[in-house]
Design a protein around this motif. Structure first.
Motif, PDB file in Angstrom:
ATOM      1  N   SER A 117      15.008 -12.739 -16.100  1.00 50.58           N
ATOM      2  CA  SER A 117      15.077 -11.737 -17.166  1.00 50.58           C
ATOM      3  C   SER A 117      13.897 -10.779 -17.054  1.00 50.58           C
ATOM      4  CB  SER A 117      15.057 -12.417 -18.532  1.00 50.58           C
ATOM      5  OG  SER A 117      14.896 -11.460 -19.567  1.00 50.58           O
ATOM      6  N   ASN A 118      14.216  -9.464 -17.062  1.00 47.38           N
ATOM      7  CA  ASN A 118      13.148  -8.467 -17.152  1.00 47.38           C
ATOM      8  C   ASN A 118      13.564  -7.373 -18.125  1.00 47.38           C
ATOM      9  OD1 ASN A 118      14.755  -6.514 -15.780  1.00 47.38           O
ATOM     10  ND2 ASN A 118      14.046  -7.280 -13.801  1.00 47.38           N
ATOM     11  N   GLY A 141      15.414  -9.798 -10.140  1.00 46.78           N
ATOM     12  CA  GLY A 141      14.741  -9.618 -11.429  1.00 46.78           C
ATOM     13  C   GLY A 141      13.236  -9.553 -11.285  1.00 46.78           C
ATOM     14  N   LEU A 142      12.673 -10.398 -10.400  1.00 48.37           N
ATOM     15  CA  LEU A 142      11.219 -10.372 -10.168  1.00 48.37           C
ATOM     16  C   LEU A 142      10.797  -9.027  -9.590  1.00 48.37           C
ATOM     17  CD1 LEU A 142       8.594 -12.036 -10.223  1.00 48.37           C
ATOM     18  CD2 LEU A 142       9.120 -12.777  -7.894  1.00 48.37           C
ATOM     19  N   THR A 143      11.612  -8.458  -8.705  1.00 53.80           N
ATOM     20  CA  THR A 143      11.319  -7.135  -8.139  1.00 53.80           C
ATOM     21  C   THR A 143      11.300  -6.072  -9.222  1.00 53.80           C
ATOM     22  OG1 THR A 143      12.432  -7.831  -6.092  1.00 53.80           O
ATOM     23  CG2 THR A 143      12.010  -5.488  -6.378  1.00 53.80           C
ATOM     24  N   HIS A 202      10.636  -6.506 -12.341  1.00 49.09           N
ATOM     25  CA  HIS A 202       9.433  -6.697 -13.169  1.00 49.09           C
ATOM     26  C   HIS A 202       8.214  -6.033 -12.522  1.00 49.09           C
ATOM     27  CE1 HIS A 202       6.389  -8.718 -15.614  1.00 49.09           C
ATOM     28  NE2 HIS A 202       5.783  -9.000 -14.487  1.00 49.09           N
ATOM     29  N   PHE A 203       8.042  -6.207 -11.205  1.00 48.53           N
ATOM     30  CA  PHE A 203       6.879  -5.622 -10.524  1.00 48.53           C
ATOM     31  C   PHE A 203       6.990  -4.099 -10.458  1.00 48.53           C
ATOM     32  CE2 PHE A 203       5.577  -9.794  -9.413  1.00 48.53           C
ATOM     33  CZ  PHE A 203       4.243  -9.686  -9.055  1.00 48.53           C
ATOM     34  N   LEU A 204       8.194  -3.569 -10.272  1.00 49.23           N
ATOM     35  CA  LEU A 204       8.352  -2.114 -10.252  1.00 49.23           C
ATOM     36  C   LEU A 204       7.955  -1.504 -11.592  1.00 49.23           C
ATOM     37  CD1 LEU A 204      11.735  -1.735  -8.334  1.00 49.23           C
ATOM     38  CD2 LEU A 204       9.477  -1.006  -7.555  1.00 49.23           C
ATOM     39  N   ASN A 205       8.307  -2.183 -12.677  1.00 43.60           N
ATOM     40  CA  ASN A 205       7.957  -1.680 -14.014  1.00 43.60           C
ATOM     41  C   ASN A 205       6.467  -1.822 -14.297  1.00 43.60           C
ATOM     42  OD1 ASN A 205       8.746  -0.759 -16.773  1.00 43.60           O
ATOM     43  ND2 ASN A 205       7.983  -2.777 -17.332  1.00 43.60           N
ATOM     44  N   LYS A 206       5.866  -2.941 -13.854  1.00 44.39           N
ATOM     45  CA  LYS A 206       4.461  -3.195 -14.157  1.00 44.39           C
ATOM     46  C   LYS A 206       3.526  -2.407 -13.245  1.00 44.39           C
ATOM     47  CE  LYS A 206       1.177  -6.997 -14.831  1.00 44.39           C
ATOM     48  NZ  LYS A 206       0.967  -8.464 -14.754  1.00 44.39           N
ATOM     49  N   TYR A 207       3.896  -2.220 -11.967  1.00 39.09           N
ATOM     50  CA  TYR A 207       3.052  -1.511 -11.008  1.00 39.09           C
ATOM     51  C   TYR A 207       3.865  -0.379 -10.356  1.00 39.09           C
ATOM     52  CZ  TYR A 207       0.525  -5.922 -11.488  1.00 39.09           C
ATOM     53  OH  TYR A 207      -0.132  -7.019 -11.986  1.00 39.09           O
ATOM     54  N   PHE A 266      11.847  -2.637   0.345  1.00 34.84           N
ATOM     55  CA  PHE A 266      12.952  -3.437  -0.159  1.00 34.84           C
ATOM     56  C   PHE A 266      13.713  -4.090   0.992  1.00 34.84           C
ATOM     57  CE2 PHE A 266      12.378  -0.146  -3.430  1.00 34.84           C
ATOM     58  CZ  PHE A 266      12.105  -0.982  -4.516  1.00 34.84           C
ATOM     59  N   ALA A 267      14.047  -5.365   0.792  1.00 34.64           N
ATOM     60  CA  ALA A 267      14.879  -6.099   1.738  1.00 34.64           C
ATOM     61  C   ALA A 267      16.187  -6.469   1.038  1.00 34.64           C
ATOM     62  CB  ALA A 267      14.164  -7.352   2.227  1.00 34.64           C
TER      63      ALA A 267
END
Length: 707
Positions: free
Chosen positions: A157-158, A205-207, A209-214, A221-222
């Motif tokens: 979840s993000n 989802g983890l990707t 989260h990182f795009l939004n945070k940083y 991207f793979a």
């Protein structure tokens, strides 16, 4: 020494036991395995598995039959039962490459921890989950958004996903790790990830989260985990960020041995179901079903996919070696202590002989002490500080020479110390307080008393203001008088001088501010006489730059802080001034200001920094929002932990063309920004993404900053 010997015996017993266990071949082993880190899948209320030593993810997990709670159906509402009756088939699309949590084998079978878990849910709900087969996860996400898929499993979840997906509570938690090539990076600080090329799986989802945070990080991207690992091996990327479980699985699956895990990264990966936004009833049903599943069921599923292999023979070998080393160290320590003990006995005998000789000399020293007493008495007379020596019963033993000269009194003028202070202390309250404290001194013979700014009446020097310090030395009290009269007079003179100086500085700042305003007014008159619009704009920009400097001087004399300026108040006043100049732009642009309170900058930093802020804001208002475009201008100023001032000023406007460099245009504004930042020893850079943003870093340890 007896205690030390007993300790050695205990170590010996432990050593023998370990030796017997080791030689008897005591081991415990299950399955094949390889070395890896332990994983804590879930904490605090969720089922968990914690593996120590060696473990491996198994790929031959089978469907797990679980007992279902008979009261699950009773917990459903009539509306929920009707919904299940209407929706007998629910479409679900797994990630084909997300082992061991979910994946498709070569025959298209849906396998993994999530697959076993959802079969239990399927049985409890009495519905059929139709498995839709995809080859790429990005296609799954795309079709889910379009409504072709009802539900997803083992998803993260993000913030972005909540706009089109509902999330029941997660049932798995997996640590997130950073993977690098062996021997290249020892440790990764999450705050410094931006310096590396990062590879992550697209649409995970983890990707997101990182795009939004940083947003500024360089992320490659793979399409799946195997491709991301290949990017890392082939040096197309420096770091792979993913959960530890799937990373470990595909490193082994692809036979990769040149990579290693170096750091844990926040946040952990919480995995669970994802449901269509319009299927809120299904979300509630899934949460009730998860609550009714026995606590041990998920552990059973995890145990089918995780195998543990612990061989204690190697452990006991290490323990045996460690015990041998410890025993050897203890023996060495005992020998060392015995040598020290013998040495100490010899030293004690020598010291005893020396003490006997010293005792013989003590009588000679007594006579020398008497002479020294007379010598110290002479030293007291030479001290420049007035001092009295008083016995425990209050009799004055000695007045030193300086006291007699200053006060005009002799020791024979008073019977005791109380009579003395009745005469010399002018104020009744101070006299009574001193006598009261003096009477209580016997309760604490080793105490020290201080009386501040007492008025003394002296024969020779008149009224004096002194600090009185009383110090007990065994059964004698030393009373020192520290004359503050001349110091207080000097302080008063300095205070008046400081007030005059502050008034003068305030007047100077006021006049400088007025002179700036006169220049602004003259420019305004000139602007009104000019017909050329470009010239008018240039004059208005010059007025604005002059005002940014005048504002500093205005704040200096208005706040009575003649050397420091509050950056928060300065930015607030500057924005209000710009609002008057750019009325139309302010109707379309919102300002988001986040400035840490209590940041004060010296004038030599505040003026150039204020001009830089003014230049950037004018650039945003004039160029970022052409036509009727609306937008936001953000100003963030804060102190970092490494004693730096971080300033972010930017907009979400049109930015500049990608092929252009802002500082190569050689405009006056760009030149001013560069030169002024260098003047205050700062660093800067800009980002031309979703608008134009400037980042300015000023080292606070090189300037005088008040907070």
């Amino acid at each position: 020494m007896l205690t030390v010997v007993k300790t050695v015996v205990k170590f010996g017993k432990v050593f023998i036991v370990l030796f017997i266990l080791f030689t008897s071949g005591f081991t415990f082993s299950t399955g094949n395995s390889r070395i890896s880190a332990g994983i804590d899948f879930i904490k605090e209320g969720y089922p968990f598995v914690f593996c120590i030593g060696k473990f491996n993810f198994s790929k031959d997990g089978k469907n797990l039959n679980s007992s279902f709670s008979s009261d699950f159906e009773a917990s459903l509402t009539e509306e929920e039962k009707a919904w299940l009756e209407k929706h007998r088939v629910i479409k679900i699309a797994p990630d084909p490459n997300f082992a061991p949590f979910e994946f498709l084998d070569e025959y298209g079978h849906y396998l993994g921890i999530g697959a076993d878990y959802i079969k239990i849910i399927e049985k409890m709900l009495g519905v059929r989950f139709e498995i839709l087969v995809y080859t790429e996860w990005s296609d799954v996400i795309s079709d889910f958004k379009s409504g072709k898929i009802d539900m997803l499993n083992t998803v993260f979840s993000n913030e972005e996903r909540t706009s089109y997906m509902l999330f029941p509570k997660p049932y798995l938690k997996i640590p997130t790790v950073a993977v690098v090539r062996k021997g290249e990076i020892d440790q990764i600080d999450e705050k410094k990830l931006g310096r590396y090329r990062i590879t992550m799986v697209r649409d995970y989802g983890l990707t997101g989260h990182f795009l939004n945070k940083y947003p500024g990080y360089n992320i490659i991207f793979a399409k799946n985990i195997s491709e991301a690992l290949e990017f890392l091996v082939s040096k197309k990327a420096d770091v792979f960020i993913n959960d530890i479980a799937t990373t470990d699985w595909y490193m082994k699956e692809n036979g990769i041995t040149s990579l290693e895990i170096v750091s844990y990264i926040k946040p952990d990966s919480y995995l669970g179901f994802g449901v269509r936004k319009d299927y809120r009833i299904l979300k509630d049903i899934l949460e009730k079903a998860q609550d009714k599943i026995p606590k041990g069921t998920l552990n059973e599923i995890l145990n089918r996919w995780i195998k543990v292999n612990v061989s204690l023979k190697g452990v006991f070998s290490k323990i045996l070696l460690l015990a041998f080393i410890l025993l050897s160290v203890v023996v060495i320590i005992i020998v060392f202590l015995l040598l020290i003990n013998a040495r100490l006995n010899s030293m004690v005998k020598q010291k005893t002989l020396l003490l006997y000789k010293e005792l013989e000399k003590s009588r000679t020293l007594e006579s020398e002490l008497r002479k020294r007493g007379e010598f110290l008495d002479n030293i007291l007379d030479e001290l420049p500080v007035p001092m009295l020596l008083v016995s425990g019963d209050g009799k004055i033993i000695k007045m030193n020479y300086h006291f007699v000269q200053c006060s005009g009194f002799n020791r024979d003028d008073f019977e005791n110390i109380e009579d003395f202070f009745k005469v010399i202390l002018k104020r009744k309250g101070e006299r009574e307080k001193f006598i009261e404290v003096w009477k209580k001194k016997q309760e604490d013979v080793h105490s020290e008393y201080n009386f501040y700014s007492y008025y003394l009446s002296c024969k020779n020097t008149g009224a004096r203001i002194c600090d009185i310090k009383v110090k007990s030395i065994q059964d004698v009290y030393a009373i020192l008088f520290i004359d503050l009269t001349d110091i207080l007079k000097l302080q008063e003179e300095l205070k008046k001088s400081l007030e005059e100086k502050n008034l003068l500085i305030k007047e100077i700042h006021h006049r400088v501010k007025n002179n700036f305003n006169i220049v602004v007014s003259l420019l305004n008159l000139q602007k009104n006489r000019v017909e050329n619009e470009e010239v008018k704009k240039a004059i208005m920009v010059a007025q604005n730059r002059i005002f940014s400097m005048a504002l500093i001087h205005e704040m200096l004399y208005q706040t009575n802080q003649f050397t420091q300026v509050s950056i928060l108040n300065y930015v607030d006043k500057l924005i209000k001034y710009l609002q008057g100049l750019y009325t139309n732009e302010f109707q379309r642009v919102d300002f988001k200001v986040e400035i840490e309170k209590e940041i004060y900058l010296p004038m030599d930093v505040a003026i150039p920094l204020g001009m830089v802020i003014n230049e950037i804001l004018m650039n945003s208002l004039k160029h970022a929002f052409p036509g009727k475009r609306k937008g936001v201008v953000r100003i963030n100023i804060l102190r970092t932990k490494d004693k730096k001032l971080e300033i972010l000023i930017g907009d979400d406007g049109v930015g500049i063309p990608p092929e252009e460099n802002f500082f190569e245009k050689k405009s006056l504004g760009a030149t001013l920004i560069q030169s002024l930042i260098y003047q205050i020893k700062g660093d800067f850079k800009y980002y031309n993404k979703n608008g134009l943003t400037f980042e300015i870093i000023i080292p606070l340890d090189k300037i005088d900053v008040k907070s």
